[in-house]
Design an enzyme around this catalytic site. Sequence first.
Site, PDB file in Angstrom:
ATOM      1  N   LYS A  37       0.839  -1.213   0.000  1.00 22.04           N
ATOM      2  CA  LYS A  37       0.000   0.000   0.000  1.00 22.04           C
ATOM      3  C   LYS A  37       0.868   1.254   0.000  1.00 22.04           C
ATOM      4  O   LYS A  37       0.554   2.237  -0.667  1.00 22.04           O
ATOM      5  CB  LYS A  37      -0.934   0.027   1.226  1.00 22.04           C
ATOM      6  CG  LYS A  37      -2.010  -1.005   1.191  1.00 22.04           C
ATOM      7  CD  LYS A  37      -3.100  -0.671   0.196  1.00 22.04           C
ATOM      8  CE  LYS A  37      -4.143  -1.772   0.186  1.00 22.04           C
ATOM      9  NZ  LYS A  37      -5.026  -1.822  -0.929  1.00 22.04           N
ATOM     10  N   LYS A  70      -2.634 -10.801  -9.728  1.00 20.06           N
ATOM     11  CA  LYS A  70      -3.913 -11.414  -9.401  1.00 20.06           C
ATOM     12  C   LYS A  70      -5.083 -10.551  -9.851  1.00 20.06           C
ATOM     13  O   LYS A  70      -4.921  -9.341 -10.038  1.00 20.06           O
ATOM     14  CB  LYS A  70      -3.992 -11.652  -7.894  1.00 20.06           C
ATOM     15  CG  LYS A  70      -3.965 -10.395  -7.067  1.00 20.06           C
ATOM     16  CD  LYS A  70      -4.430 -10.642  -5.643  1.00 20.06           C
ATOM     17  CE  LYS A  70      -4.652  -9.305  -4.955  1.00 20.06           C
ATOM     18  NZ  LYS A  70      -5.284  -9.358  -3.681  1.00 20.06           N
ATOM     19  N   LYS A  82      -9.721  -5.539  -7.864  1.00 22.13           N
ATOM     20  CA  LYS A  82     -10.371  -4.317  -8.321  1.00 22.13           C
ATOM     21  C   LYS A  82      -9.388  -3.157  -8.424  1.00 22.13           C
ATOM     22  O   LYS A  82      -9.520  -2.289  -9.268  1.00 22.13           O
ATOM     23  CB  LYS A  82     -11.492  -3.974  -7.349  1.00 22.13           C
ATOM     24  CG  LYS A  82     -12.471  -3.077  -8.034  1.00 22.13           C
ATOM     25  CD  LYS A  82     -13.650  -2.722  -7.221  1.00 22.13           C
ATOM     26  CE  LYS A  82     -14.360  -1.568  -7.908  1.00 22.13           C
ATOM     27  NZ  LYS A  82     -14.025  -0.286  -7.380  1.00 22.13           N
TER      28      LYS A  82
HETATM   29  P1  TYM Z   1     -10.621  -8.801  -0.067  1.00 24.98           P
HETATM   30  O1  TYM Z   1     -11.869  -8.022   0.098  1.00 24.98           O
HETATM   31  O2  TYM Z   1      -9.472  -8.198  -0.767  1.00 24.98           O
HETATM   32  O3  TYM Z   1     -10.923 -10.173  -0.767  1.00 24.98           O
HETATM   33  C1  TYM Z   1     -11.927 -11.017  -0.246  1.00 24.98           C
HETATM   34  C2  TYM Z   1     -11.550 -12.469  -0.397  1.00 24.98           C
HETATM   35  O4  TYM Z   1     -11.323 -12.767  -1.769  1.00 24.98           O
HETATM   36  C3  TYM Z   1     -10.037 -13.329  -1.926  1.00 24.98           C
HETATM   37  N1  TYM Z   1      -9.453 -12.871  -3.195  1.00 24.98           N
HETATM   38  C4  TYM Z   1      -8.847 -13.696  -4.053  1.00 24.98           C
HETATM   39  N2  TYM Z   1      -8.607 -15.006  -4.011  1.00 24.98           N
HETATM   40  C5  TYM Z   1      -7.964 -15.552  -5.063  1.00 24.98           C
HETATM   41  N3  TYM Z   1      -7.570 -14.848  -6.143  1.00 24.98           N
HETATM   42  C6  TYM Z   1      -7.783 -13.518  -6.236  1.00 24.98           C
HETATM   43  N4  TYM Z   1      -7.404 -12.845  -7.296  1.00 24.98           N
HETATM   44  C7  TYM Z   1      -8.448 -12.880  -5.143  1.00 24.98           C
HETATM   45  N5  TYM Z   1      -8.821 -11.597  -4.891  1.00 24.98           N
HETATM   46  C8  TYM Z   1      -9.426 -11.617  -3.689  1.00 24.98           C
HETATM   47  C9  TYM Z   1      -9.208 -12.835  -0.748  1.00 24.98           C
HETATM   48  O5  TYM Z   1      -8.149 -13.698  -0.478  1.00 24.98           O
HETATM   49  C10 TYM Z   1     -10.248 -12.829   0.343  1.00 24.98           C
HETATM   50  O6  TYM Z   1     -10.385 -14.100   0.904  1.00 24.98           O
HETATM   51  N6  TYM Z   1      -8.663  -8.670   4.449  1.00 24.98           N
HETATM   52  C11 TYM Z   1      -9.678  -9.300   3.650  1.00 24.98           C
HETATM   53  C12 TYM Z   1     -11.083  -9.131   4.175  1.00 24.98           C
HETATM   54  C13 TYM Z   1     -11.223  -9.489   5.593  1.00 24.98           C
HETATM   55  C14 TYM Z   1     -11.230 -10.811   6.137  1.00 24.98           C
HETATM   56  C15 TYM Z   1     -11.382 -10.645   7.537  1.00 24.98           C
HETATM   57  C16 TYM Z   1     -11.120 -12.080   5.590  1.00 24.98           C
HETATM   58  C17 TYM Z   1     -11.352  -8.629   6.622  1.00 24.98           C
HETATM   59  N7  TYM Z   1     -11.467  -9.312   7.803  1.00 24.98           N
HETATM   60  C18 TYM Z   1     -11.440 -11.767   8.400  1.00 24.98           C
HETATM   61  C19 TYM Z   1     -11.176 -13.187   6.441  1.00 24.98           C
HETATM   62  C20 TYM Z   1     -11.326 -13.007   7.821  1.00 24.98           C
HETATM   63  C21 TYM Z   1      -9.608  -8.676   2.280  1.00 24.98           C
HETATM   64  O7  TYM Z   1      -9.164  -7.593   2.080  1.00 24.98           O
HETATM   65  O8  TYM Z   1     -10.161  -9.384   1.336  1.00 24.98           O
END
Ligand code: TYM
Length: 331
Positions: free
Chosen positions: A111, A194, A197
């Site tokens: 970031k 990957k 968004k």
């Molecule tokens: P976020 O919102 O970026 O993504 C949500 C979930 O989608 C998965 N993901 C992917 N998996 C595989 N390939 C990709 N290209 C890809 N893009 C996104 C992420 O691994 C995630 O599982 N920090 C987390 C949200 C969060 C969370 C939590 C998750 C907040 N608190 C507690 C689990 C438990 C996040 O930013 O995900």
Amino acid sequence: METVVSGIRPTGHLHLGNYFGALRNFTKMQHEHHCFFFIADYHSLTTHPTPEDLHGNIKNVLAEYLAAGIDPEKATLYIQSDVPETIELYLFFNMNAYIGELERCTSFKEKIRKQPANVNAGLLTYPTLMAADILIHRATKVPVGKDQEQHLEMTRTFGNRFNRMYGVDFFPEPQAFNFGEELVKVPGLNGSGKMGKSEGEGNAVFLADEPEVIRKKLMRAVTDSGPVEPHQVKPEAIENLFDLLKLVSKKDTLDYFEDQYNQCSIRYGDLKKQLAEDMILFTAPFRDRIKSLLSDDAYLKKVSSEGRDKARESAAKTIAEVRNIIGFKSF
Ligand code: TYM
């Protein structure tokens, strides 16, 4: 039966990366385990959305969770900011998290590189909020994509530190989960890295995308001038397209393009057209359900308020015990 927690940030529509990395597993796990799935709206504040965008995105993600098959009768489906107990646990974890370990976190370093003008404290403490999300329900399994592995490691660190500090065995050690398989990383369409968004316009295919939009995105997907030797190793951008075929296309289709590639007769235009059509077919049922759910405010309201009540009941139990352990006792 294990306790499962996971969440997705409402930063727009959910894409195929979110689906294959996380959401698909949510829908499978809800049948066997005690599941809490939430919309991580507090986390999304690090990017400073407008109130309209924030609300709209939360609504979209709620509809998309349900459209993907989360059954609110089986799993507890809630909005993170409806459960303020999470914030209290976040504060406690922040008191015992070291600046150095937070600064070393890969997602934080990324970031800083990508948005140097907005390196806020919410980004720095993102891992403690995530630990609070998971440990507020004392979860043991967390279905996530590969990019979240380090956050899970930090969650275990904060939970264990709390246990050690107070001489208790209160928080479990939650593990990232994908049915015994490697965690998933779904590639994007822009040739590297990957699907995400924030990875640039056109890199992600959303569950809610209209067919024409998917066709356009695929036409612009990055390729190269093609293989020159039989059975040549694929460059990353091409491997990515094959990885996407593996997720949404039939095995015959994949085998056909593998053959074409190995014989150096592949036409990437054909591969991208086929991949677009397979993605359109794959997302069609989601698209239709998302539309009808978005027009049913009464149902979305019912689901989110019932989810909030169930999540708060679980969270309140944890917080009461944590307060007692820490020494916040009533007279
Ligand atoms: P976020 O919102 O970026 O993504 C949500 C979930 O989608 C998965 N993901 C992917 N998996 C595989 N390939 C990709 N290209 C890809 N893009 C996104 C992420 O691994 C995630 O599982 N920090 C987390 C949200 C969060 C969370 C939590 C998750 C907040 N608190 C507690 C689990 C438990 C996040 O930013 O995900």
